[in-house]
Design a protein around this motif. Structure first.
Motif, mmCIF file in Angstrom:
data_model
loop_
_atom_site.group_PDB
_atom_site.id
_atom_site.type_symbol
_atom_site.label_atom_id
_atom_site.label_comp_id
_atom_site.label_asym_id
_atom_site.label_seq_id
_atom_site.Cartn_x
_atom_site.Cartn_y
_atom_site.Cartn_z
ATOM 1 N N UNK A 748 -2.966 0.062 10.513
ATOM 2 C CA UNK A 748 -2.254 0.864 9.523
ATOM 3 C C UNK A 748 -1.401 0.028 8.584
ATOM 4 N N UNK A 749 -1.261 -1.263 8.868
ATOM 5 C CA UNK A 749 -0.499 -2.126 7.960
ATOM 6 C C UNK A 749 -1.302 -2.472 6.706
ATOM 7 N N UNK A 750 -2.613 -2.219 6.711
ATOM 8 C CA UNK A 750 -3.479 -2.601 5.595
ATOM 9 C C UNK A 750 -3.425 -1.540 4.500
ATOM 10 N N UNK A 751 -3.345 -2.003 3.257
ATOM 11 C CA UNK A 751 -3.408 -1.122 2.083
ATOM 12 C C UNK A 751 -4.344 -1.762 1.072
ATOM 13 N N UNK A 752 -5.473 -1.113 0.825
ATOM 14 C CA UNK A 752 -6.464 -1.613 -0.129
ATOM 15 C C UNK A 752 -6.121 -1.095 -1.522
ATOM 16 N N UNK A 753 -6.199 -1.960 -2.514
ATOM 17 C CA UNK A 753 -5.843 -1.588 -3.891
ATOM 18 C C UNK A 753 -6.978 -1.981 -4.831
ATOM 19 N N UNK A 754 -7.216 -1.095 -5.800
ATOM 20 C CA UNK A 754 -8.250 -1.346 -6.808
ATOM 21 C C UNK A 754 -7.626 -1.084 -8.176
ATOM 22 N N UNK A 755 -7.621 -2.088 -9.032
ATOM 23 C CA UNK A 755 -7.023 -1.973 -10.360
ATOM 24 C C UNK A 755 -7.956 -1.196 -11.282
ATOM 25 N N UNK A 756 -7.508 -0.010 -11.663
ATOM 26 C CA UNK A 756 -8.306 0.845 -12.547
ATOM 27 C C UNK A 756 -7.715 0.763 -13.943
ATOM 28 N N UNK A 757 -8.509 0.428 -14.960
ATOM 29 C CA UNK A 757 -7.961 0.300 -16.315
ATOM 30 C C UNK A 757 -7.709 1.664 -16.939
#
Length: 956
Positions: A748-757
């Motif tokens: 649960x410490x993981x946070x995935x991020x995706x940069x959306x323009x």
């Protein structure tokens, strides 16, 4: 006879010339010439052409005149009637009389040869008539030649002017009063002819009695009984009441009262009693007060100008001008009062001419239609303007005025034929008043600019949020409304009306906002925001759309053209082609007997309101062949004349935005990328990432390092999707230390991020990524449990079938193997349910809905619904958190079991095996019971497959 032979020869000669002229064949013996000759002879001898029908021709003339009047071609209609009348009343060569068959035959021929008179540009040319030559011959001298006349001793002396004056009849005075003379008065005047006094004294005695002068001499206008009713009434009161004291009175006629504009005390009529006069004047005073109140409002809005200009101008200095809706309303009122004053001027001229008797009852009867209209206007003004509390915002004032007009039209429309003139007046008033609102809407949905400096529109721009901000779609505009029960201002963020279920909120709060815009309010908001977003996007087709928008007509013009076409179009014949739109209109709108007259009255008001002048240029082109549809109600008129234009613009704007986002900004590719990485649809890529983490965990090595995690993520993604490697990153978030006691919670410490323009982040917002992350962590936990069980190995040299069950150690091995199989069955059932039944099937449905989305708001709702569906079906809702906790206990048990398996037989204890079997059995029974109840209720049909798979675990 010789005469018949001669006429036949002449006819044959003309026929030869006609055939040669039309066919170009000169040889009379030619076969084609003979065939044409026989055809002509047959038609001359046995023709079936009837004589002209003068009544039919006259009906055609009147029909063309009526059509030109309906189309507002007034000058052409007048010229048409004048010229046809002149032709019919003019003699023809070799024809006696007027309006003969020859006249009507020529007009019939011209009507047959004519094309479309209403679509032809025509300007009447002045025809100069030759002046008639005056006969300068002196017939008197010629006839009297040779006659002896006695002209007296002084032939050059002129006729005495006094003798001429004595022969003149009594003329009417300038005041409009005619002196009624009795026979006795006429005889006395003949016997005692007074000597004319000076000019002033003569005017005082013969023009009008100076009733405005105190103690003026009483001059009887007539001695007739009917003109002295008040005198007889005063005499009656004097004889019956001993205390009655006659007052000093000035007597005037009804004509004097009508003509005079001043108010004078103690003025009475000779033919009306005081009560009768008071009743008439009180009736007139009510309308006079209404006119004064309306005129005062007009002066206030126009800056005390005697001639107000068009809407948008103001002559008042030093203060802000009234908002445009009030200016448009005043402009419409002023145009009505202009026509009303013209009618009063006409009556005044008739009074001055004194060609007929003018009475108060006759004037009131003539003004009765105008007075009824003034009553309607005053009622609308009081309700829509005067009753609004001071210091009220412009948006409330404008909305309330438009709603008042709208409700007034519906109210009078429901009455039927009795209110035709009122409906026509209110409709013309509404079309003028609504113009600023439609211009604001047009500027927004066409150019993407909400221009409302006075803040009178129900939607206001929040300038704190720029267009290129990710919250543009939700927090840029505010919708203002007015409650029906409480007259105060309320706000409602337009995100509720667009993206968060605000349609239900609007219906539950019963807001009046602007009634006529309610059916298309959502389309206006969507089109306006879409166009503003399009104007700020760098797309290839933007310049082409801008050039097309510059050439198109405004929404207000299109609305008036639709109304004009609806009023002017004729009934289409059954054989004509009917378009789809016409068929829709024909099926929706039915005619009522009263509405044709109402719309004809409306047409006249539109003509009075400069409708013809505004659209007399080349830009105004009405489709004359369109279906004539008269509306039964005002709402259906808006549905057929206004809403389709807004709907078409909404489809155009939103369609262009969706096309631009999908084509130029790769919206669909970004949505697919979110499913690839967060929902693990890119199986090979994400497998390389998370197995590296699981291997670190099994080897008891540290894995919670951002550098390690991001390197593994970049390597896994860069091999197959290099364009996304720079957009993806992973972060570590702190969690509650109490949760770390369970191994499964460490992920649960993981946070995935995706940069959306931008502008794709309007759809894939940060809130959406939070939901994606919750599903991503659940999938990682399931994948970890599955990977842990899949990588377990049996002991070397020991096969399961060789284990002797009587040995305690072998019994432990057997129990561990059975527990492993049960855990694998549970994890695989859960994994297949999530990946296939939930993510895959729901994803296919989501992709189909995205392709069908018509606007960005609908796409946002589809995306939110998709995330809510997978969030709900993955049992992540707070409401079913106890189910998720049971699943997490099983997954945590799997990790504990994997650790002890890898530790070997020496680390096994019978108590730990018993506890693991007991915990699994309890969680399994709990889940089966809960899911069975949910499936039986029919609340969660998607859980049937998971339940059936879990029930098989008991059979293992």
């Amino acid at each position: 006879t010789k005469k018949q032979k001669g006429s036949g020869f002449i006819l044959q000669h003309h026929m030869y010339r006609l055939i040669s002229h039309m066919t170009g064949i000169e040889d009379e013996d030619d076969q084609n010439f003979q065939l044409a000759l026989k055809f002509a002879w047959s038609n001359f001898k046995f023709h079936h052409f009837l004589d002209v029908d003068s009544h039919k021709v006259q009906r055609s003339i009147n029909g063309i005149h009526e059509k030109l009047m309906v189309h507002s071609d007034l000058s052409k209609a007048q010229s048409w009637m004048k010229m046809t009348e002149e032709f019919l009343n003019s003699p023809l060569p070799n024809t006696e009389g007027t309006k003969t068959d020859a006249h009507f035959s020529i007009l019939s021929l011209l009507l047959i040869l004519s094309g479309s008179p209403s679509n032809t540009d025509f300007t009447e040319r002045l025809r100069l008539k030759e002046p008639e030559q005056k006969d300068s011959f002196d017939w008197g001298k010629y006839l009297m030649e040779g006659e002896d006349l006695d002209i007296g001793p002084y032939p050059d002396t002129p006729v005495n002017s006094e003798d001429e004056d004595s022969q003149r009849p009594i003329s009417r005075e300038d005041s409009g009063i005619q002196l009624d003379r009795t026979p006795q008065e006429d005889q006395d005047n003949e016997n005692n002819k007074p000597v004319p006094p000076d000019a002033r004294a003569w005017l005082e005695q013969h023009v009008v009695t100076p009733y405005w002068v105190p103690n003026a001499s009483r001059f009887p206008h007539s001695l007739h009984l009917h003109s002295n009713l008040l005198n007889f009434w005063d005499q009656h009161l004097y004889n019956t009441d001993p205390l009655y004291l006659p007052e000093e009175k000035a007597f005037v006629t009804e004509t004097q009262l009508i003509f005079n504009e001043s108010v004078v005390r103690n003025v009475f009529f000779l033919n009306l009693t005081l009560n009768c006069l008071r009743s008439i004047l009180e009736h007139i005073a009510v309308y006079g007060q209404a006119v004064c109140r309306l005129q005062k409002f007009i002066d206030e809005v126009t800056g005390y100008s005697s001639e107000p200009g068009p809407p948008g101008s103001s002559s008042k200095k030093g203060s802000d001008p009234p908002f445009r809706t009030y200016q448009a309303f005043v402009w419409a009122l002023n145009k009505y009062f202009t026509s009303f004053k013209e009618e009063l001027t006409t009556i005044e001229r008739e009074i001055v001419c004194d060609d007929e008797t003018i009475t108060l009852s006759a004037v009131l009867e003539r003004l009765r239609p105008h007075l009824a209209q003034i009553k309607v206007l005053h009622k609308v003004f009081c309700t829509g303007v005067a009753e609004v509390p001071p210091h009220t915002s412009n948006v409330v004032r404008a909305s309330h005025l438009l709603n008042t007009l709208y409700k007034a039209i519906l109210e009078y429309d429901s009455v039927g034929e009795a209110s035709e003139q009122a409906v026509a007046l209110l409709f013309s008033l509404w079309t003028e008043t609504v113009r600023p609102y439609l211009e604001i809407v047009d500027e927004w949905i066409v150019h993407g600019h909400l221009f409302d400096p006075a803040k009178e529109f129900i939607i206001q721009r929040n300038k704190d949020v720029p267009v290129n901000h990710r919250d543009f779609w939700y927090a840029t505009y505010t919708l203002y409304s007015v409650s029906e029960t409480v007259e105060n201002e309320e706000k409602q963020n337009d995100s509720a009306s667009g993206s968060s279920g605000g349609e239900q909120g609007l219906g539950s709060r019963q807001l009046t906002m602007v009634s006529f815009l309610k059916p298309v309010l959502k389309q206006i908001i969507m089109a306006g925001k879409s166009m503003q977003l399009l104007k700020n996007l760098d797309c290839k087709e933007q310049s082409e759309r801008s050039s097309r928008d510059a050439e198109r007509k405004s929404l207000y013009t299109l609305f008036l053209e639709s109304v004009q076409s609806r009023l002017c179009s004729q009934e289409q014949s059954p054989t004509d082609a009917v378009t789809e739109q016409q068929a829709t209109n024909r099926s929706l709108v039915k005619c009522s007997p009263s509405w044709p007259n109402t719309w004809r009255s409306t047409m006249l008001y539109l003509e009075q309101n400069d409708f013809h002048e505004r659209f007399s240029g080349g830009d105004f082109n009405v489709d004359r062949s369109s279906q004539s549809v008269t509306c039964q109600t005002f709402e259906l008129t808006l549905r057929s004349c206004l809403y389709p234009h807004i709907q078409r613009r909404y489809i155009d704007c939103c369609g262009n935005l969706m096309k631009t986002l999908k084509k130029d900004y790769k919206l669909l590719e970004y949505l697919q990328a979110m499913r690839n990485y967060f929902l693990l649809e890119a199986g090979d890529t994400m497998y390389d990432f998370y197995t590296a983490i699981f291997d670190k965990v099994q080897e008891k090595e540290s894995w919670q390092q951002p550098s390690f995690l991001n390197v593994q993520l970049q390597e896994a993604v860069g091999q197959r999707y290099p364009e996304d490697s720079s957009r993806l990153s992973i972060f570590l978030e702190p969690i509650d230390p109490a949760r770390k006691k369970h191994p499964v919670n460490n992920l649960e410490v993981l946070t995935l991020s995706y940069k959306v323009p931008w502008p794709v982040d309007i759809v894939i917002s940060s809130e959406c990524q939070k939901i994606y992350n919750q599903v991503f962590l659940l999938l990682l936990q399931i994948k970890w449990a599955k990977y842990s069980l899949d990588t377990l190995r049996f002991m070397e040299g020991v096969a399961l079938e060789e284990v002797k069950l009587k040995d305690p150690v072998n019994q432990q091995i057997h129990r561990m193997c059975l527990l492993r199989v049960k855990l694998m069955h549970f994890v695989n059932s859960l994994h297949n349910y999530i990946m296939t039944r939930i993510l895959h099937s729901t994803g296919l449905e989501f992709q189909h809905q995205v392709q069908e989305a018509k606007d960005l708001d609908q796409l946002i709702k589809i995306h939110y619904k998709y995330l809510a569906t997978i969030h709900d079906r993955c049992l992540l809702r707070e409401k079913v958190s106890f189910v998720k906790e049971a699943i997490m206990k099983v997954l945590n048990l799997v990790l504990i079991f994997s650790d002890r398996w890898q530790a070997g037989f020496g680390a096994w204890k019978i108590e730990s095996i018993d506890k693991m079997e007991s915990d699994f059995k309890n969680c399994h029974m709990f889940l089966v019971t809960i899911l069975n109840k949910a499936v039986c209720r029919g609340s969660f049909p998607h859980l049937v497959s998971l339940l059936s798979n879990l029930e098989r675990t008991d059979r293992l």
